[in-house]
Write a protein that holds these residues in place. Sequence first.
Motif, PDB file in Angstrom:
ATOM      1  N   SER A 134       0.820  -1.218   0.000  1.00  0.00           N
ATOM      2  CA  SER A 134       0.000   0.000   0.000  1.00  0.00           C
ATOM      3  C   SER A 134       0.849   1.261   0.000  1.00  0.00           C
ATOM      4  O   SER A 134       0.381   2.338  -0.375  1.00  0.00           O
ATOM      5  CB  SER A 134      -0.914   0.019   1.228  1.00  0.00           C
ATOM      6  OG  SER A 134      -0.160   0.270   2.415  1.00  0.00           O
ATOM      7  N   LYS A 145      -7.904   7.721   3.451  1.00  0.00           N
ATOM      8  CA  LYS A 145      -7.889   6.268   3.270  1.00  0.00           C
ATOM      9  C   LYS A 145      -9.032   5.592   4.024  1.00  0.00           C
ATOM     10  O   LYS A 145      -9.696   6.191   4.873  1.00  0.00           O
ATOM     11  CB  LYS A 145      -6.550   5.692   3.752  1.00  0.00           C
ATOM     12  CG  LYS A 145      -5.331   6.284   3.066  1.00  0.00           C
ATOM     13  CD  LYS A 145      -5.329   5.984   1.566  1.00  0.00           C
ATOM     14  CE  LYS A 145      -4.041   6.472   0.925  1.00  0.00           C
ATOM     15  NZ  LYS A 145      -3.992   6.194  -0.539  1.00  0.00           N
ATOM     16  N   ASP A 192      -7.359   0.063   3.913  1.00  0.00           N
ATOM     17  CA  ASP A 192      -5.984   0.482   3.646  1.00  0.00           C
ATOM     18  C   ASP A 192      -5.107   0.300   4.877  1.00  0.00           C
ATOM     19  O   ASP A 192      -3.884   0.148   4.759  1.00  0.00           O
ATOM     20  CB  ASP A 192      -5.955   1.950   3.216  1.00  0.00           C
ATOM     21  CG  ASP A 192      -6.692   2.177   1.906  1.00  0.00           C
ATOM     22  OD1 ASP A 192      -6.340   1.511   0.916  1.00  0.00           O
ATOM     23  OD2 ASP A 192      -7.642   2.990   1.884  1.00  0.00           O
TER      24      ASP A 192
END
Length: 330
Positions: A134, A145, A192
Amino acid sequence: MQRRTLLASSALAIAAPALVSQAFAQPRNAAWPRALNMGTAAPGGTYALYGPAWGQLVQEATGINVSFRTTQGPNQNIILVQRREVEIGMTTMGVALQAWNGQGDWTQGNRFRDIRALFPMYDTPFHGIALKRSGITSMALLAGKNVGVGPRGGTPGTYFPLILNTLGHRPGSVRFGSGSDMSGQLQDGLLDAFLFASGVPVPAFSEAETSGEINFLDFTPEEVTRLTSNFPELSPSTLPASTYRTAGRELRVVGMYNFAIGHRSLPEDLVYEMLKAVLGTQPRLRQAISAASETVAANAGKNTFLPYHPGAARYLREAGQTIPDNLILA
């Protein structure tokens, strides 16, 4: 996965007798209840393992059957103890402070004054993980996010949205769920990052290490200063590099202490024997779950506001701790 399995197996093994029918419970004192219910938390967090471990020690010492109720964590545990839907539970002191004063949206202005402190458990460090692919390597990169923060009624679910807002790192969305569910969503790309606060090593984080490469997310010195200034219930701390297999560095965190709690109506002599069972045989508890290395009478001073149950105060004083008279309430 192996570490998570071993931890879970140890806790389940030590808790197994709690599954025996209440009909077989034989309290050591006829005046004591035949059964106690404990509020724990969702799978993936430390409470789910720690609760059955100390509950079994209590059951062995008192003859009282202890059963366990899966909850959303500290907030719900306090509500349930207040209502006597469970007699014992676990909470973090920040959430307990909100409960005692009736602050925080979750309290709806109600003050939870029937809860009593029993014994210190362990510190809860706030930190997180993200998949290495990520590119997320810091809390600042969480702005915009999708972030998971554990159960809505738990300490991370309560505090992490406030923490990120205070730091100005506002996520695009905040999702709630059990630790194991959050870890699964992270691996599936639905999140995330997964931020949590629990005894370390966080079982869900250790499991994630075995599933792929991850980055550990902690705080900068400036972020720690800002957080401890805004939230006096938080304290600066560090996690050794050895806490996780792949961390590779010391993690800079903020922490909050956990305490076992009970309803004020519990018999004084019963609570005394409960503390004797837990703190007096702490090595057994530590064998079941590593977070219990901090479960010692000397950490009673981590509580400065929540009244101790008289039975708990008696044991802690006999163990050499200074418990002020104004911090004892029947």
